[in-house]
Motif scaffolding. Structure first.
Motif, PDB file in Angstrom:
ATOM      1  N   HIS A 188       0.753  -1.231  -0.055  1.00 37.88           N
ATOM      2  CA  HIS A 188      -0.060  -0.066  -0.002  1.00 37.88           C
ATOM      3  C   HIS A 188       0.765   1.051   0.080  1.00 37.88           C
ATOM      4  O   HIS A 188       0.644   2.221  -0.784  1.00 37.88           O
ATOM      5  CB  HIS A 188      -0.894  -0.114   1.217  1.00 37.88           C
ATOM      6  N   ALA A 189       1.825   1.177   0.851  1.00 43.12           N
ATOM      7  CA  ALA A 189       2.591   2.521   0.943  1.00 43.12           C
ATOM      8  C   ALA A 189       3.458   2.550  -0.550  1.00 43.12           C
ATOM      9  O   ALA A 189       3.801   3.671  -0.858  1.00 43.12           O
ATOM     10  CB  ALA A 189       4.100   2.079   2.022  1.00 43.12           C
ATOM     11  N   ALA A 190       3.905   1.664  -1.212  1.00 40.99           N
ATOM     12  CA  ALA A 190       4.292   1.641  -2.277  1.00 40.99           C
ATOM     13  C   ALA A 190       3.752   2.405  -3.349  1.00 40.99           C
ATOM     14  O   ALA A 190       3.961   3.319  -4.206  1.00 40.99           O
ATOM     15  CB  ALA A 190       4.968   0.345  -2.996  1.00 40.99           C
ATOM     16  N   ARG A 191       2.373   2.157  -3.625  1.00 38.51           N
ATOM     17  CA  ARG A 191       1.490   2.637  -4.155  1.00 38.51           C
ATOM     18  C   ARG A 191       1.137   4.101  -4.150  1.00 38.51           C
ATOM     19  O   ARG A 191       1.068   4.895  -5.141  1.00 38.51           O
ATOM     20  CB  ARG A 191      -0.030   1.806  -4.226  1.00 38.51           C
ATOM     21  N   ILE A 192       1.244   4.642  -2.617  1.00 41.80           N
ATOM     22  CA  ILE A 192       0.971   5.832  -2.366  1.00 41.80           C
ATOM     23  C   ILE A 192       2.236   6.830  -2.648  1.00 41.80           C
ATOM     24  O   ILE A 192       1.961   7.740  -3.454  1.00 41.80           O
ATOM     25  CB  ILE A 192       0.786   6.081  -0.748  1.00 41.80           C
ATOM     26  N   THR A 217       7.104  11.584  -7.013  1.00 46.63           N
ATOM     27  CA  THR A 217       8.482  11.156  -7.651  1.00 46.63           C
ATOM     28  C   THR A 217       9.408  12.429  -7.317  1.00 46.63           C
ATOM     29  O   THR A 217      10.532  12.200  -7.535  1.00 46.63           O
ATOM     30  CB  THR A 217       8.130  11.377  -9.288  1.00 46.63           C
ATOM     31  N   SER A 218       8.982  13.577  -6.708  1.00 46.58           N
ATOM     32  CA  SER A 218       9.663  14.703  -6.483  1.00 46.58           C
ATOM     33  C   SER A 218      10.324  14.448  -5.114  1.00 46.58           C
ATOM     34  O   SER A 218      10.956  15.353  -4.354  1.00 46.58           O
ATOM     35  CB  SER A 218       9.254  16.134  -6.638  1.00 46.58           C
ATOM     36  N   ALA A 219       9.876  13.323  -4.383  1.00 44.33           N
ATOM     37  CA  ALA A 219      10.210  13.075  -2.999  1.00 44.33           C
ATOM     38  C   ALA A 219      10.487  11.581  -2.779  1.00 44.33           C
ATOM     39  O   ALA A 219      10.354  10.792  -1.962  1.00 44.33           O
ATOM     40  CB  ALA A 219       8.952  13.475  -1.971  1.00 44.33           C
ATOM     41  N   HIS A 220      11.308  11.089  -3.748  1.00 44.37           N
ATOM     42  CA  HIS A 220      11.999   9.658  -3.848  1.00 44.37           C
ATOM     43  C   HIS A 220      11.052   8.889  -4.526  1.00 44.37           C
ATOM     44  O   HIS A 220      11.530   7.734  -4.661  1.00 44.37           O
ATOM     45  CB  HIS A 220      12.512   9.333  -2.613  1.00 44.37           C
ATOM     46  N   GLY A 221       9.761   8.784  -4.475  1.00 43.22           N
ATOM     47  CA  GLY A 221       8.916   7.929  -5.007  1.00 43.22           C
ATOM     48  C   GLY A 221       8.866   6.789  -4.361  1.00 43.22           C
ATOM     49  O   GLY A 221       8.913   6.727  -2.974  1.00 43.22           O
ATOM     50  N   ALA A 222       8.750   5.439  -4.947  1.00 42.41           N
ATOM     51  CA  ALA A 222       8.299   4.487  -4.358  1.00 42.41           C
ATOM     52  C   ALA A 222       9.390   3.748  -3.570  1.00 42.41           C
ATOM     53  O   ALA A 222      10.573   4.178  -3.782  1.00 42.41           O
ATOM     54  CB  ALA A 222       7.623   3.156  -5.389  1.00 42.41           C
ATOM     55  N   PRO A 223       9.352   2.871  -2.749  1.00 38.46           N
ATOM     56  CA  PRO A 223      10.599   2.149  -2.099  1.00 38.46           C
ATOM     57  C   PRO A 223      11.537   1.506  -2.915  1.00 38.46           C
ATOM     58  O   PRO A 223      11.115   0.940  -4.180  1.00 38.46           O
ATOM     59  CB  PRO A 223       9.811   1.080  -1.187  1.00 38.46           C
ATOM     60  N   LEU A 224      12.745   1.679  -2.481  1.00 39.90           N
ATOM     61  CA  LEU A 224      13.656   0.914  -3.371  1.00 39.90           C
ATOM     62  C   LEU A 224      13.824  -0.697  -2.979  1.00 39.90           C
ATOM     63  O   LEU A 224      14.328  -1.527  -3.889  1.00 39.90           O
ATOM     64  CB  LEU A 224      15.043   1.476  -3.116  1.00 39.90           C
ATOM     65  N   HIS A 225      13.428  -1.037  -1.939  1.00 43.47           N
ATOM     66  CA  HIS A 225      13.635  -2.352  -1.410  1.00 43.47           C
ATOM     67  C   HIS A 225      12.848  -2.656   0.011  1.00 43.47           C
ATOM     68  O   HIS A 225      12.522  -1.670   0.866  1.00 43.47           O
ATOM     69  CB  HIS A 225      15.253  -2.578  -0.873  1.00 43.47           C
ATOM     70  N   VAL A 226      12.374  -3.669  -0.215  1.00 41.89           N
ATOM     71  CA  VAL A 226      11.501  -4.272   1.083  1.00 41.89           C
ATOM     72  C   VAL A 226      12.131  -5.567   1.733  1.00 41.89           C
ATOM     73  O   VAL A 226      12.247  -6.671   0.703  1.00 41.89           O
ATOM     74  CB  VAL A 226      10.049  -4.448   0.790  1.00 41.89           C
ATOM     75  N   GLY A 227      12.298  -5.522   2.930  1.00 41.36           N
ATOM     76  CA  GLY A 227      12.807  -7.052   3.443  1.00 41.36           C
ATOM     77  C   GLY A 227      14.355  -6.985   3.777  1.00 41.36           C
ATOM     78  O   GLY A 227      14.796  -5.936   4.336  1.00 41.36           O
ATOM     79  N   ASP A 228      14.941  -8.027   3.448  1.00 45.59           N
ATOM     80  CA  ASP A 228      16.418  -8.216   4.164  1.00 45.59           C
ATOM     81  C   ASP A 228      17.315  -7.048   3.764  1.00 45.59           C
ATOM     82  O   ASP A 228      17.521  -6.877   2.876  1.00 45.59           O
ATOM     83  CB  ASP A 228      16.995  -9.427   3.185  1.00 45.59           C
ATOM     84  N   PRO A 229      17.819  -6.332   4.867  1.00 44.23           N
ATOM     85  CA  PRO A 229      18.599  -5.351   4.962  1.00 44.23           C
ATOM     86  C   PRO A 229      19.921  -5.725   4.282  1.00 44.23           C
ATOM     87  O   PRO A 229      20.777  -4.886   3.816  1.00 44.23           O
ATOM     88  CB  PRO A 229      18.671  -4.715   6.202  1.00 44.23           C
ATOM     89  N   SER A 230      20.408  -6.896   4.559  1.00 44.00           N
ATOM     90  CA  SER A 230      21.731  -7.500   3.936  1.00 44.00           C
ATOM     91  C   SER A 230      21.972  -7.076   2.458  1.00 44.00           C
ATOM     92  O   SER A 230      23.112  -7.032   1.941  1.00 44.00           O
ATOM     93  CB  SER A 230      21.944  -8.584   4.362  1.00 44.00           C
ATOM     94  N   ALA A 231      20.704  -7.335   1.877  1.00 45.57           N
ATOM     95  CA  ALA A 231      20.576  -6.965   0.431  1.00 45.57           C
ATOM     96  C   ALA A 231      21.130  -5.737  -0.141  1.00 45.57           C
ATOM     97  O   ALA A 231      21.753  -5.568  -1.179  1.00 45.57           O
ATOM     98  CB  ALA A 231      19.284  -7.230  -0.313  1.00 45.57           C
ATOM     99  N   LEU A 232      21.157  -4.835   0.855  1.00 46.11           N
ATOM    100  CA  LEU A 232      21.580  -3.447   0.795  1.00 46.11           C
ATOM    101  C   LEU A 232      22.994  -3.096   1.376  1.00 46.11           C
ATOM    102  O   LEU A 232      23.359  -1.916   1.301  1.00 46.11           O
ATOM    103  CB  LEU A 232      20.769  -2.374   1.008  1.00 46.11           C
TER     104      LEU A 232
END
Length: 256
Positions: free
Chosen positions: A168-172, A177-192
């Motif tokens: 739901h947050a991703a859709r909102i 787009t001028s405030a970073h837009g949708a999430p880059l990643h959800v879940g496992d922080p080690s992937a980042l």
């Protein structure tokens, strides 16, 4: 003191010196980056190459301190609660106001605080507001696209939610787009490349409740990590979480 002009006046008077999340609801907030004119074009290219962490709201003329597009009458030397000053990539000061030079070029970059009112209106949790702390932010192993002298890692902000809430947050946030837009990643922080959620590089840790996962958005603190990597002669920024409150409505884009 609900409007942006009132918030900026209180900051300028020294009455507000903390993080700006939830201040002036309905109005966009902005990250600040200030560089000598000699480095400004390279940084502009960097922002164009990396629009998720660095969506440009306004670029001022050299020496100017008034953001006439986003907040006419404001003064970027005084109207943020706290600044950071980097010299050759090293943090040397964190003042409440900053001096200015005739060759300095200011960039205002969109901020994820802008979309938090929409998340709250949808009944989604914004944990740092619930706990009255600064949003947690992390340096990642995601490399930004280099441009000229500027390169370095992306920084992300994090808000914990259930996976259903994250969808739901991703859709909102996708429309901001001028405030970073949708999430880059959800879940496992080690992937980042994030080793410990309870030890953010900037801001404060927040509670993650059972059934929740971390949700990460690109963050306008990225230029501060880039400063450490690229070591420009001078970079002035906001202190993380201590933003510039603009006159733009939260859904506005400065160029329409």
């Amino acid at each position: 003191m609900s409007g942006p002009a009132e918030v900026r006046a209180a900051i300028r008077a020294g009455e507000l010196d903390g993080p700006t999340a939830a201040l002036a609801p309905g109005f966009s907030q902005a990250n600040l980056v200030v560089l000598p004119e000699a480095d400004a074009f390279d940084f502009l290219r960097f922002c164009v190459a990396n629009p998720r962490p660095c969506p440009i709201l306004e670029v001022l003329e050299p020496g100017s301190v008034e953001p006439v597009v986003t907040a006419p009458g404001a003064d970027l030397r005084t109207d943020l609660p706290r600044y950071r000053v980097y010299e050759h990539g090293e943090l040397v000061d964190e003042p409440a106001q900053v001096a200015w030079r005739d060759d300095l070029v200011a960039f205002l970059i969109g901020c994820s605080f802008t979309f938090e009112r929409a998340l709250l209106a949808a009944g989604l949790p914004v944990r740092h507001l619930q706990q009255d702390v600064n949003v947690p932010m992390y340096r990642t192993t995601l490399a930004c696209r280099p441009a000229g002298r500027f390169s370095g890692p992306m920084v992300v902000s994090m808000r914990p939610m259930t996976r259903t809430q994250a969808v739901h947050a991703a859709r909102i946030t996708a429309r901001f787009t001028s405030a970073h837009g949708a999430p880059l990643h959800v879940g496992d922080p080690s992937a980042l490349g994030i080793a410990a959620l309870d030890a953010p590089d900037y801001g404060d840790p927040v509670e993650i409740h059972p059934g929740e996962v971390p949700v990460f958005w690109a963050c306008g603190v990225t230029p501060q990590a880039v400063a450490a990597a690229s070591r420009p002669e001078l970079m002035i920024t906001h202190a993380p979480g201590h933003m510039f409150v603009t006159d733009l409505d939260e859904g506005d884009r400065p160029n329409g």
